[in-house]
Design a protein around this motif. Structure first.
Motif, PDB file in Angstrom:
ATOM      1  N   LYS A  53       0.837  -1.367  -0.014  1.00  0.00           N
ATOM      2  CA  LYS A  53      -0.067  -0.027   0.142  1.00  0.00           C
ATOM      3  C   LYS A  53       0.927   1.223  -0.157  1.00  0.00           C
ATOM      4  O   LYS A  53       0.371   2.234  -0.447  1.00  0.00           O
ATOM      5  N   THR A  54       2.035   1.303   0.625  1.00  0.00           N
ATOM      6  CA  THR A  54       2.905   2.538   0.659  1.00  0.00           C
ATOM      7  C   THR A  54       3.430   2.780  -0.855  1.00  0.00           C
ATOM      8  O   THR A  54       3.341   3.647  -1.319  1.00  0.00           O
ATOM      9  N   LEU A 145     -12.806   1.408   8.632  1.00  0.00           N
ATOM     10  CA  LEU A 145     -12.221   0.778   7.463  1.00  0.00           C
ATOM     11  C   LEU A 145     -10.950   1.133   7.128  1.00  0.00           C
ATOM     12  O   LEU A 145     -10.132   0.496   6.512  1.00  0.00           O
ATOM     13  N   VAL A 146     -10.535   2.526   7.743  1.00  0.00           N
ATOM     14  CA  VAL A 146      -8.999   3.047   7.707  1.00  0.00           C
ATOM     15  C   VAL A 146      -8.319   2.083   8.270  1.00  0.00           C
ATOM     16  O   VAL A 146      -7.149   1.849   7.832  1.00  0.00           O
ATOM     17  N   LYS A 147      -8.549   1.231   9.267  1.00  0.00           N
ATOM     18  CA  LYS A 147      -7.769   0.290  10.127  1.00  0.00           C
ATOM     19  C   LYS A 147      -7.694  -0.813   9.533  1.00  0.00           C
ATOM     20  O   LYS A 147      -6.762  -1.861   9.725  1.00  0.00           O
ATOM     21  N   ASP A 148      -8.433  -1.215   8.463  1.00  0.00           N
ATOM     22  CA  ASP A 148      -8.681  -2.534   7.848  1.00  0.00           C
ATOM     23  C   ASP A 148      -7.551  -2.660   7.027  1.00  0.00           C
ATOM     24  O   ASP A 148      -7.325  -1.961   5.999  1.00  0.00           O
ATOM     25  N   GLU A 149      -6.756  -3.791   7.007  1.00  0.00           N
ATOM     26  CA  GLU A 149      -5.833  -4.174   6.139  1.00  0.00           C
ATOM     27  C   GLU A 149      -6.101  -4.475   4.746  1.00  0.00           C
ATOM     28  O   GLU A 149      -5.184  -4.345   3.991  1.00  0.00           O
ATOM     29  N   ASN A 150      -7.226  -4.840   4.758  1.00  0.00           N
ATOM     30  CA  ASN A 150      -7.634  -5.285   3.356  1.00  0.00           C
ATOM     31  C   ASN A 150      -8.590  -4.116   2.523  1.00  0.00           C
ATOM     32  O   ASN A 150      -9.165  -4.048   1.780  1.00  0.00           O
ATOM     33  N   ALA A 151      -8.362  -2.844   3.166  1.00  0.00           N
ATOM     34  CA  ALA A 151      -9.121  -1.510   2.515  1.00  0.00           C
ATOM     35  C   ALA A 151      -7.935  -0.562   2.308  1.00  0.00           C
ATOM     36  O   ALA A 151      -6.941  -0.414   3.245  1.00  0.00           O
ATOM     37  N   TYR A 152      -8.178   0.216   1.534  1.00  0.00           N
ATOM     38  CA  TYR A 152      -7.107   1.316   1.076  1.00  0.00           C
ATOM     39  C   TYR A 152      -8.140   2.589   0.833  1.00  0.00           C
ATOM     40  O   TYR A 152      -8.905   2.481   0.078  1.00  0.00           O
ATOM     41  N   ILE A 153      -7.861   3.695   1.570  1.00  0.00           N
ATOM     42  CA  ILE A 153      -8.790   4.991   1.414  1.00  0.00           C
ATOM     43  C   ILE A 153      -7.861   6.033   0.820  1.00  0.00           C
ATOM     44  O   ILE A 153      -6.891   6.015   1.471  1.00  0.00           O
ATOM     45  N   ARG A 154      -8.315   6.745  -0.084  1.00  0.00           N
ATOM     46  CA  ARG A 154      -7.516   7.731  -0.998  1.00  0.00           C
ATOM     47  C   ARG A 154      -8.491   8.845  -0.811  1.00  0.00           C
ATOM     48  O   ARG A 154      -9.460   9.006  -1.355  1.00  0.00           O
ATOM     49  N   PRO A 155      -7.966   9.896  -0.170  1.00  0.00           N
ATOM     50  CA  PRO A 155      -8.842  11.359  -0.239  1.00  0.00           C
ATOM     51  C   PRO A 155      -8.867  11.633  -1.628  1.00  0.00           C
ATOM     52  O   PRO A 155      -8.056  11.141  -2.535  1.00  0.00           O
ATOM     53  N   SER A 156      -9.841  12.523  -1.942  1.00  0.00           N
ATOM     54  CA  SER A 156     -10.039  13.164  -3.196  1.00  0.00           C
ATOM     55  C   SER A 156      -8.888  13.815  -3.950  1.00  0.00           C
ATOM     56  O   SER A 156      -8.006  14.505  -3.323  1.00  0.00           O
TER      57      SER A 156
END
Lengths: 362, 362
Positions: A53-54, A145-156
């Motif tokens: 993810k990084t 969701l932010v803490k979920d390792e199978n999720a990735y959240i990207r701001p606008s």
């Protein structure tokens, strides 16, 4: 610059290495620091394909950069990721502010990850450069969701034009997919042109509504209801359940007045609650049903192909306009002609001819 | 050419005039003939301003011509007519084939002329070049209106692009208005992009529907219902009346789900019959109500201004695209890149960059 002074570097352990005299300590630290900040395209690619993810975040930052050097590198990364992309479902979610998009996406995203999916949440909000706030900027709104390792959240992504934002979002989708995310959720705020752009990059378009709100809160840009593959009546909990069910009947009736979609899919209305989680699994079941239908009748692939061709032509059109309207002589001539049209001194077409003549035969 | 031989000329009476030897009889006949076919711009202008329908028809033919010489003259005529235009109501009428547009327009047009109005009926149908038939081509479909001296019916302008057709229609509106027509009806067939174009050139947009038809016949392009300022349930006569009233309730309900229009107007649904003439006067009353409202709140003028600016920019955009996509080198490069995008070998944005680079820096 101050970051590159030796004592501030996080890489002091390299101090022991002997350096040729011609290279100063400071320069070395600078180079190391800059390498640290800018991994090579190869590093990014291998990172993304490994699901890092990084690496994904850094590649997206490259895609979002307006620096021409970054653009080239970004294109290299995207190019390498392309063969690994496409294997996902792309969902567009829209709704006016106050309808509970964030909480819905959090609940829905958690449902997906708990069912073995990898979820990426992106946002399209071209207004964010004006309002100086992005709809996903406040990441804490999706705490779980932010803490979920199978999720990735990207701001606008920010950008001056919708075209620019759309481009960045489209390329970000490719990177996320190559990184192994199989469920891409694209959030958009239901008040502008961005819905049409998002509709042109997703497989399934979901409109969030709430029941019992006045007409104003329900007010969604014309045409959005017709784009929807499904309407979810959100906040269907507690005292709202009855009203939500009534709204469901109403919207269902309205949707039936629209003609059949070329996907062969009849848009559905469901109720859901991000708080009680009622109906959340129904939303996914409905999307699965849609995917089965459209993969069966090949609409799914045809639509993705059409979308690609659309973006090719759309990008060209936008660039042609940018070039024309940023032409210094055209700029002033346009103002004069706009006024003449306004004062009924010239027809819009005659005015256009004057401008085009100037542009093509200077 | 054969038309210009002396014995075929209708102007033989000029034979008696003495001619200088250097000008042959045939040339004279040619000049006279060509003058006859092509009245001067001044003649056309004064004819139009006097309300002469023949001058109007000739000027429209000029506007529709693709001959560059005609274009210049057409622009001259439009320019001179502009100050006398604008004083009208422009109505767009759409509906799928079979809904009874022609009979409705005939009944409605006769109602208007019998109330002292002067009605011009135009049509926008960009598909007519493909189907080789124009929707108003068969003028006998409006037998009554055609014979009415206060009515003017012009069949569909033909053209290869919607932009071209739209331009001709817009300019024709100006000519009709300068000729004294105060009610401009623009008919469009409800199956394509033309509705959006027509919506951008009228004050009031009316959607014709019939009751009790299957979903297929009702199938109207997505978004058209949202553009409508009114829905007229046509053929509300005989056994149909009950069904028409039921449809009215249904559509009213659907329209209320859409947000308020910026005109401040809440779209209405009425029933009408072109055969019994029931409801025809209601349609006009409704339009009058709309005109009162929007002239009061200044939306009427603002919208016309916006439409002019829209057509100025739209014409430019269209011409920029035409220039790009007709560029010989771009044509072949586009094909290659479209295929590469299709085969997932390149992202749509990278492909666009290649093409734009070629165009701007050849």
């Amino acid at each position: 610059m101050s970051k590159s002074t030796p004592h501030k570097s996080a890489l002091k352990e390299k101090d022991g290495i002997e350096q040729p005299e011609s290279i100063g300590r400071e320069s070395v630290a600078q180079i190391i620091q800059s390498r640290k900040n800018q991994p090579s395209a190869e590093e990014l690619i291998s990172g993304i394909l490994k699901g890092d993810k990084t690496a994904l975040s850094r590649a997206i930052t490259l895609v979002e950069s307006t620096n021409p050097k970054h653009l080239e590198k970004a294109n290299q990364v995207i190019q390498a990721c392309l063969p690994y992309a496409n294997n996902s479902v792309r969902l567009g979610i829209t709704g006016v502010p106050g309808v509970g998009k964030s909480t819905f996406i959090e609940a829905f995203g958690k449902f997906l990850t708990s069912n073995g999916k990898k979820v990426a949440v992106l946002a399209v909000d071209p207004s964010s450069t004006i309002s100086h706030g992005s709809i996903l900027g406040d990441k804490t709104r999706m705490e779980e969701l932010v803490k979920d390792e199978n999720a990735y959240i990207r701001p606008s992504a920010s950008g001056e034009t919708l075209g620019g934002v759309a481009r960045k979002t489209r390329e970000t989708i490719i990177l996320c997919e190559a990184c192994g995310f199989d469920s891409i959720v694209i959030e958009t705020v239901g008040v502008g042109q961005s819905e049409t752009a998002v509709h042109s990059m997703v497989d399934f378009f979901l409109l969030l509504k709430i029941s019992g709100a006045g007409d104003e809160l329900q007010g969604i840009k014309r045409g959005i209801m017709e784009m929807a593959d499904a309407i979810v009546i959100n906040k269907a909990d507690g005292d709202n359940i009855k009203k939500a069910n009534f709204a469901k009947v109403e919207f269902n009736r309205a949707l039936h007045l629209f003609p059949a979609k070329s996907s062969g899919w009849q848009p559905k209305v469901v109720t859901a609650s991000a708080i009680t989680h009622d109906g959340i699994s129904n939303v996914w079941e409905m999307i699965s049903e849609y995917l089965n239908l459209t993969k069966e009748n090949n609409y799914f692939n045809e639509r993705r192909q059409d979308q690609n061709q659309h973006w090719l032509l759309e990008t060209i059109n936008e660039q042609l306009k940018t070039n024309f309207f940023n032409h210094p002589e055209i700029k002033s001539l346009l103002e004069t002609n706009k006024k003449a049209v306004q004062n009924n001194e010239i027809s819009p077409f005659a005015a256009a001819s004057i401008l085009l003549e100037k542009y093509f035969k200077p």
